[in-house]
Design a protein around this motif. Structure first.
Motif, PDB file in Angstrom:
ATOM      1  N   ILE A   1       3.934  -2.456  13.284  1.00  0.00           N
ATOM      2  CA  ILE A   1       3.353  -2.549  11.969  1.00  0.00           C
ATOM      3  C   ILE A   1       1.883  -3.005  11.773  1.00  0.00           C
ATOM      4  O   ILE A   1       1.123  -2.310  11.165  1.00  0.00           O
TER       5      ILE A   1
ATOM      6  N   ILE B   1      -3.489  -2.668   1.059  1.00  0.00           N
ATOM      7  CA  ILE B   1      -3.243  -3.139   2.295  1.00  0.00           C
ATOM      8  C   ILE B   1      -2.366  -4.295   2.176  1.00  0.00           C
ATOM      9  O   ILE B   1      -1.561  -4.531   2.643  1.00  0.00           O
TER      10      ILE B   1
ATOM     11  N   GLU C   1       9.431   4.695  14.030  1.00  0.00           N
ATOM     12  CA  GLU C   1       8.503   5.620  13.765  1.00  0.00           C
ATOM     13  C   GLU C   1       8.758   6.732  14.603  1.00  0.00           C
ATOM     14  O   GLU C   1       9.165   6.446  15.864  1.00  0.00           O
TER      15      GLU C   1
ATOM     16  N   THR D   1      -1.851  -0.632  10.311  1.00  0.00           N
ATOM     17  CA  THR D   1      -2.425  -0.911   9.119  1.00  0.00           C
ATOM     18  C   THR D   1      -3.299  -2.115   9.015  1.00  0.00           C
ATOM     19  O   THR D   1      -4.515  -1.989   8.749  1.00  0.00           O
TER      20      THR D   1
ATOM     21  N   LYS E   1      -0.179   2.207   3.800  1.00  0.00           N
ATOM     22  CA  LYS E   1       0.170   2.155   5.127  1.00  0.00           C
ATOM     23  C   LYS E   1      -0.529   3.093   5.974  1.00  0.00           C
ATOM     24  O   LYS E   1      -1.282   4.194   5.312  1.00  0.00           O
TER      25      LYS E   1
ATOM     26  N   ASN F   1       4.904   8.115   7.166  1.00  0.00           N
ATOM     27  CA  ASN F   1       5.037   6.809   6.634  1.00  0.00           C
ATOM     28  C   ASN F   1       3.437   6.733   5.826  1.00  0.00           C
ATOM     29  O   ASN F   1       3.435   5.484   4.983  1.00  0.00           O
ATOM     30  N   ALA F   2       2.658   7.223   6.631  1.00  0.00           N
ATOM     31  CA  ALA F   2       1.160   6.720   6.243  1.00  0.00           C
ATOM     32  C   ALA F   2       0.528   7.362   4.880  1.00  0.00           C
ATOM     33  O   ALA F   2       0.845   8.761   4.575  1.00  0.00           O
TER      34      ALA F   2
ATOM     35  N   TRP G   1       8.775  -4.979   5.421  1.00  0.00           N
ATOM     36  CA  TRP G   1       7.178  -4.614   5.067  1.00  0.00           C
ATOM     37  C   TRP G   1       7.054  -5.622   4.078  1.00  0.00           C
ATOM     38  O   TRP G   1       5.713  -6.313   3.862  1.00  0.00           O
TER      39      TRP G   1
ATOM     40  N   ASP H   1      11.197  -0.808   5.110  1.00  0.00           N
ATOM     41  CA  ASP H   1      10.545  -1.281   3.737  1.00  0.00           C
ATOM     42  C   ASP H   1      10.550  -2.623   3.256  1.00  0.00           C
ATOM     43  O   ASP H   1       9.783  -3.133   2.857  1.00  0.00           O
TER      44      ASP H   1
END
Length: 388
Positions: free
Chosen positions: A86, A114, A211, A90, A120, A162-163, A42, A39
């Protein structure tokens, strides 16, 4: 005064390297071992604007192109992170897919989220019986008034946990041999990990990613016309439009990973002394690394050419496929030479090169196998008969 292209790219590289420097080997090891989404990494990408690199400024993005995205992914991978993973899900399938094919409501809803890092994506495409033959998918979305009921199964679906949204590929009309590309539709499915009608079963894989991989089962999942990206039955054209960007982004990740392996091997070869001198002074060590570096530099040129053509709305199918092929091979070879340079240390957890090799070896198989890339080149560029 506006920056020239080379100055802009230099600033992008410097900014991205600064981000990579803040997330060391231990950070990634911890997140990979715990299967935990990075996180902080990201959000750092979002704060600097890189998650929205291709998204128009009116939706909170940077309004740049695929060339700039390729440079970002390359530098993130070279810095030791997993930016390639990543970005493909996305910013590519989510961001580029929606900015090119979404309606105004979808653009306003998804693109700012986004760009800010709030949202995500995952991608629901691969099926157990279809493999790379997307025309043969069995997952169906049957119309029921203004709604659709989705039934079927997907496999090797990355990052569902995570999506916030899944880009789902389903068949809305029966396969018609006289019009084979007709009948597939793309749906935007929010909250896929918690949605009624979706079942998840984790697939055990050996690849060192943060993931998880899943088998996803759809049992009367309800979606609506408003969830359709693009047009009903016209989704394959939209999907193929995005695949070139996926292959360019994947090539950038392979390129950066290969350069990372070379960087680590050079550092080790300069520090490690055997027979009275650094092992890098021996041609048996030096030449394989130099040759791999040369191949990576050559593959970078075709990658950048393909990205530039995509930005100029030119056909970049050949360049995207060649870049994917060459970077996956050269990157894997570079990591193999890096392991050999490290000797026994190349197989320990202390050193990174074996993990790099595992990730790069995967790129010869996904997102499309190198054999299918060669089929494309043989048929569409050389004019040879269809071979599959």
């Amino acid at each position: 005064m506006a920056l020239g292209e080379s100055e802009l790219h230099d600033l992008i590289r410097e900014s991205v390297r600064d981000i990579s420097d803040d997330f060391d080997r231990e950070y990634w090891r911890e997140h990979i071992e715990n299967k935990e989404f990075p996180d902080e990494y990201w959000q750092a990408l979002a704060d600097d604007g890189w998650l929205g690199v291709t998204i128009p400024e009116e939706y909170g993005g940077e309004g740049l192109g695929m060339l700039e995205m390729s440079i970002i992914i390359e530098e993130l991978s070279r810095g030791g992170g997993q930016g390639g993973i990543i970005f493909v899900l996305t910013p590519v399938f989510g961001g580029i897919g929606i900015q090119r094919h979404g309606d105004e409501a979808q653009k306003a809803e998804y693109l700012p989220k986004i760009a800010s890092g709030e949202m995500k994506f995952c991608m629901g495409l691969t099926e157990p019986t279809a493999g790379t033959n997307t025309l043969n998918i069995d997952t169906t979305a049957r119309r029921d008034g203004e709604e659709f009921l989705v039934n079927g199964q997907k496999t090797f679906i990355s990052g569902v946990e995570n999506a916030d949204t899944m880009l789902l590929v389903a068949r809305t009309s029966e396969f018609d041999e006289s019009n084979p590309t007709h009948g597939v539709t793309l749906f935007l499915v929010d909250d896929p990990a918690e949605r009624a009608g979706i079942g998840l079963s984790e697939v055990d894989t050996a690849v060192p990613w943060f993931e998880r991989q899943y088998q996803v089962t759809f049992d009367d999942l309800e979606v609506t016309e408003e969830d359709i990206l693009g047009t009903e039955d016209g989704g394959l054209y939209l999907l193929w439009d995005t695949l070139n960007t996926e292959r360019l982004a994947g090539a950038a990740s392979s390129l950066g990973g290969g350069l990372r392996a070379i960087d680590l091997a050079v550092e080790y070869a300069n520090d490690r002394n055997v027979f009275g001198q650094p092992i890098g002074g021996h041609q048996g060590i030096q030449h394989p690394l130099a040759e791999s570096y040369a191949k990576l530099m050559a593959s970078r040129e075709i990658l950048y050419k393909g990205a530039t053509k995509w930005d100029d709305d030119e056909d970049c199918g050949l360049e995207a496929n060649v870049a994917k092929l060459l970077t996956s091979r050269a990157g894997t070879e570079a990591a193999d030479h890096a392991i050999q340079t490290h000797g026994g240390n190349g197989f320990t957890h202390e050193y990174e090169v074996y993990d790099i090799w595992q990730n790069l070896r995967l790129t010869q198989t996904v997102p499309v196998s190198n054999e299918m890339v060669l089929n494309y080149i043989g048929e569409h560029e050389l004019g040879l008969p269809k071979s599959y």
